[in-house]
Motif scaffolding. Structure first.
Motif, mmCIF file in Angstrom:
data_model
loop_
_atom_site.group_PDB
_atom_site.id
_atom_site.type_symbol
_atom_site.label_atom_id
_atom_site.label_comp_id
_atom_site.label_asym_id
_atom_site.label_seq_id
_atom_site.Cartn_x
_atom_site.Cartn_y
_atom_site.Cartn_z
ATOM 1 N N VAL A 9 38.617 41.487 51.554
ATOM 2 C CA VAL A 9 39.605 40.818 50.716
ATOM 3 C C VAL A 9 40.066 41.827 49.664
ATOM 4 O O VAL A 9 39.287 42.245 48.807
ATOM 5 C CB VAL A 9 39.023 39.558 50.042
ATOM 6 N N THR A 10 41.328 42.229 49.760
ATOM 7 C CA THR A 10 41.849 43.295 48.912
ATOM 8 C C THR A 10 42.647 42.750 47.727
ATOM 9 O O THR A 10 42.962 41.562 47.655
ATOM 10 C CB THR A 10 42.757 44.224 49.741
ATOM 11 N N LYS A 11 42.970 43.647 46.817
ATOM 12 C CA LYS A 11 43.802 43.345 45.640
ATOM 13 C C LYS A 11 43.212 42.192 44.822
ATOM 14 O O LYS A 11 43.951 41.380 44.244
ATOM 15 C CB LYS A 11 45.242 43.029 46.076
ATOM 16 N N THR A 12 41.894 42.137 44.767
ATOM 17 C CA THR A 12 41.250 41.061 44.014
ATOM 18 C C THR A 12 41.537 41.160 42.525
ATOM 19 O O THR A 12 41.468 40.158 41.810
ATOM 20 C CB THR A 12 39.724 41.085 44.241
ATOM 21 N N ASP A 13 41.894 42.368 42.065
ATOM 22 C CA ASP A 13 42.231 42.527 40.648
ATOM 23 C C ASP A 13 43.574 41.892 40.313
ATOM 24 O O ASP A 13 43.879 41.654 39.136
ATOM 25 C CB ASP A 13 42.255 44.013 40.282
ATOM 26 N N LEU A 14 44.374 41.607 41.332
ATOM 27 C CA LEU A 14 45.694 41.005 41.118
ATOM 28 C C LEU A 14 45.706 39.503 41.379
ATOM 29 O O LEU A 14 46.748 38.858 41.237
ATOM 30 C CB LEU A 14 46.727 41.678 42.031
ATOM 31 N N ALA A 15 44.568 38.944 41.779
ATOM 32 C CA ALA A 15 44.496 37.525 42.127
ATOM 33 C C ALA A 15 43.836 36.736 41.001
ATOM 34 O O ALA A 15 42.963 37.244 40.288
ATOM 35 C CB ALA A 15 43.711 37.341 43.423
ATOM 36 N N ILE A 50 42.833 41.600 54.037
ATOM 37 C CA ILE A 50 43.756 40.520 53.690
ATOM 38 C C ILE A 50 43.928 40.501 52.181
ATOM 39 O O ILE A 50 42.955 40.594 51.425
ATOM 40 C CB ILE A 50 43.267 39.152 54.213
ATOM 41 N N SER A 51 45.166 40.435 51.749
ATOM 42 C CA SER A 51 45.490 40.485 50.322
ATOM 43 C C SER A 51 45.174 39.153 49.651
ATOM 44 O O SER A 51 45.696 38.114 50.049
ATOM 45 C CB SER A 51 46.973 40.826 50.149
ATOM 46 N N ALA A 52 44.318 39.189 48.651
ATOM 47 C CA ALA A 52 43.889 37.955 47.979
ATOM 48 C C ALA A 52 45.049 37.158 47.376
ATOM 49 O O ALA A 52 45.104 35.938 47.535
ATOM 50 C CB ALA A 52 42.846 38.286 46.908
ATOM 51 N N PRO A 53 46.003 37.787 46.682
ATOM 52 C CA PRO A 53 47.062 36.979 46.054
ATOM 53 C C PRO A 53 47.947 36.230 47.053
ATOM 54 O O PRO A 53 48.540 35.213 46.708
ATOM 55 C CB PRO A 53 47.876 38.022 45.272
ATOM 56 N N HIS A 54 48.058 36.751 48.297
ATOM 57 C CA HIS A 54 48.985 36.162 49.256
ATOM 58 C C HIS A 54 48.284 35.595 50.486
ATOM 59 O O HIS A 54 48.948 35.238 51.461
ATOM 60 C CB HIS A 54 50.014 37.208 49.703
ATOM 61 N N ASP A 74 41.663 33.122 39.754
ATOM 62 C CA ASP A 74 40.472 32.440 40.267
ATOM 63 C C ASP A 74 40.820 31.450 41.378
ATOM 64 O O ASP A 74 40.076 31.313 42.352
ATOM 65 C CB ASP A 74 39.744 31.716 39.125
ATOM 66 N N GLU A 75 41.938 30.769 41.240
ATOM 67 C CA GLU A 75 42.336 29.788 42.250
ATOM 68 C C GLU A 75 42.646 30.464 43.583
ATOM 69 O O GLU A 75 42.247 29.967 44.650
ATOM 70 C CB GLU A 75 43.565 29.018 41.762
ATOM 71 N N GLU A 76 43.329 31.604 43.533
ATOM 72 C CA GLU A 76 43.659 32.329 44.760
ATOM 73 C C GLU A 76 42.403 32.876 45.429
ATOM 74 O O GLU A 76 42.268 32.829 46.669
ATOM 75 C CB GLU A 76 44.640 33.456 44.443
ATOM 76 N N LEU A 77 41.461 33.371 44.625
ATOM 77 C CA LEU A 77 40.211 33.885 45.186
ATOM 78 C C LEU A 77 39.391 32.770 45.822
ATOM 79 O O LEU A 77 38.811 32.950 46.903
ATOM 80 C CB LEU A 77 39.395 34.593 44.100
ATOM 81 N N ALA A 78 39.351 31.626 45.174
ATOM 82 C CA ALA A 78 38.610 30.496 45.726
ATOM 83 C C ALA A 78 39.231 30.017 47.032
ATOM 84 O O ALA A 78 38.523 29.655 47.989
ATOM 85 C CB ALA A 78 38.566 29.354 44.712
ATOM 86 N N VAL A 98 32.163 39.146 54.583
ATOM 87 C CA VAL A 98 33.260 39.371 53.636
ATOM 88 C C VAL A 98 32.814 40.307 52.519
ATOM 89 O O VAL A 98 31.684 40.224 52.019
ATOM 90 C CB VAL A 98 33.735 38.035 53.015
ATOM 91 N N ALA A 99 33.720 41.214 52.141
ATOM 92 C CA ALA A 99 33.542 42.040 50.948
ATOM 93 C C ALA A 99 34.854 42.040 50.184
ATOM 94 O O ALA A 99 35.921 41.779 50.750
ATOM 95 C CB ALA A 99 33.135 43.458 51.318
ATOM 96 N N HIS A 100 34.791 42.322 48.886
ATOM 97 C CA HIS A 100 35.981 42.355 48.041
ATOM 98 C C HIS A 100 36.295 43.791 47.631
ATOM 99 O O HIS A 100 35.399 44.624 47.494
ATOM 100 C CB HIS A 100 35.770 41.503 46.793
ATOM 101 N N SER A 101 37.576 44.054 47.433
ATOM 102 C CA SER A 101 38.000 45.382 47.023
ATOM 103 C C SER A 101 39.173 45.270 46.065
ATOM 104 O O SER A 101 40.107 44.498 46.313
ATOM 105 C CB SER A 101 38.399 46.219 48.246
ATOM 106 N N ALA A 102 39.132 46.026 44.992
ATOM 107 C CA ALA A 102 40.226 46.085 44.026
ATOM 108 C C ALA A 102 40.780 47.506 44.027
ATOM 109 O O ALA A 102 40.068 48.449 43.682
ATOM 110 C CB ALA A 102 39.733 45.702 42.628
ATOM 111 N N ASN A 103 42.030 47.648 44.475
ATOM 112 C CA ASN A 103 42.674 48.959 44.521
ATOM 113 C C ASN A 103 41.852 49.975 45.329
ATOM 114 O O ASN A 103 41.662 51.113 44.922
ATOM 115 C CB ASN A 103 42.916 49.492 43.102
ATOM 116 N N GLY A 104 41.343 49.528 46.484
ATOM 117 C CA GLY A 104 40.611 50.422 47.371
ATOM 118 C C GLY A 104 39.233 50.804 46.877
ATOM 119 O O GLY A 104 38.702 51.848 47.261
ATOM 120 N N SER A 105 38.609 49.971 46.043
ATOM 121 C CA SER A 105 37.345 50.348 45.408
ATOM 122 C C SER A 105 36.125 50.199 46.308
ATOM 123 O O SER A 105 35.057 50.748 46.004
ATOM 124 C CB SER A 105 37.131 49.499 44.147
#
Length: 301
Positions: free
Chosen positions: A160-166, A133-137, A168-172, A183-190
């Motif tokens: 939770v993907t695209k965390t580098d584009l989100a 799921i894309s963090a910004p959206h 703090d409010e969107e991540l929360a 849950v795990a986080h990923s930035a650009n498939g990292s």
């Protein structure tokens, strides 16, 4: 005689959530590097299988049908074909199967179908379902689309993907919606595959605050696909202008746009990726292959 069943991992996630970017990296890492791959796309022309960079010979494309709707028989048939090819050694002896679903798929009917087909049930088992799921959206996607909520309901682990584009409010906000989940986080498939697999050993999830549609083996999506053939584009700038015109024409109804378009006087193709909410389409050059030149649109019906 007890037969050890082949594990099946499902990778799902709403349109544009970055599951293909993540999976393309996972397929280069053990143990997925020794897997058979099934890619499902609802468009007339599939491109994900061509962009994943999968090196193995055990791969199949199920195009123009979502596996959780009319595509379930084709999925079971694909699993049967892979099993016999593996047994007769016409392909490498894969250790597991990875299924990438469409961005609109509900993993519930898929898992149920595998348990209802006697041949498949005897030889395969669901080992885990990953939902991206894309963090910004995330907040907007979960509010507007029942398919996204169903995907989270069916997840064994959420990425939770695209965390580098989100921000703090969107991540929360997305963390609040995923209380109780693995849950795990990923930035650009990292996110590494081993870290994703480790999530499956944690206590079973019980995702809160997510309402899904009632489970059903037969349902349909409130979306339609359209393929626009484009023989070639003059250059990337000209292609981008054409894409902007398509976006303006369809507005909010355009959920996803992707494809490969031949570039004039070039041996390369332009790979196009756009998802609802993106500021612009991502266009990159890639090696030419046999994929039809054009763009697939997924539109809200």
């Amino acid at each position: 005689m007890h037969r050890e069943r082949i594990p099946v991992y499902v990778v799902t996630g709403f349109l544009g959530s970055g599951k293909s970017t993540l999976l393309s990296r996972w397929l280069k890492q053990a143990p997925f590097s020794d897997a058979a791959l099934i890619v499902n796309e609802i468009g007339e022309v599939g491109i994900d299988h061509a962009t994943l960079g999968f090196a193995g010979d055990a791969s199949m494309l199920l195009a123009d049908a979502c596996v959780c709707c009319s595509g379930l028989p084709a999925l079971n048939e694909a699993l049967e074909q892979l099993f016999w090819a593996r047994l007769h050694r016409s392909i490498a002896r894969f250790k597991m199967v990875v299924i990438e679903t469409t961005g609109l798929a509900d993993p519930g009917p898929l898992a149920a179908s595998l348990s209802l087909n006697a041949f498949v049930k005897e030889r395969y088992r669901i080992a885990g379902t990953f939902t991206t799921i894309s963090a910004p959206h995330a907040a907007d996607t979960l509010t507007r689309y029942a398919e996204a909520r169903a995907q989270l309901k069916g997840a064994d682990a959420v990425i939770v993907t695209k965390t580098d584009l989100a921000n703090d409010e969107e991540l929360a906000a997305v963390q609040a919606r995923l209380r109780g989940a693995r849950v795990a986080h990923s930035a650009n498939g990292s996110l590494a595959l081993q870290d994703a697999l480790a999530l499956l050993s944690l206590p079973a999830p019980a995702i809160e605050n997510i309402a899904a549609l009632p489970f059903s083996l037969t349902h349909s999506h409130d979306a339609q696909t359209r393929f626009i053939p484009i023989d070639e584009a003059r250059d990337i700038d000209a292609l981008d202008a054409q894409i902007q015109a398509i976006r303006a024409q369809h507005g909010e109804s355009l959920l996803r746009l992707k494809g490969m378009v031949r570039l004039k006087d070039s041996d390369a193709l332009a790979l196009v990726q756009y998802a609802r909410g993106d500021a612009s389409a991502q266009i990159t050059e890639c090696p030419a292959n046999a994929v039809r030149s054009g763009l697939t649109l997924i539109l809200k019906a």
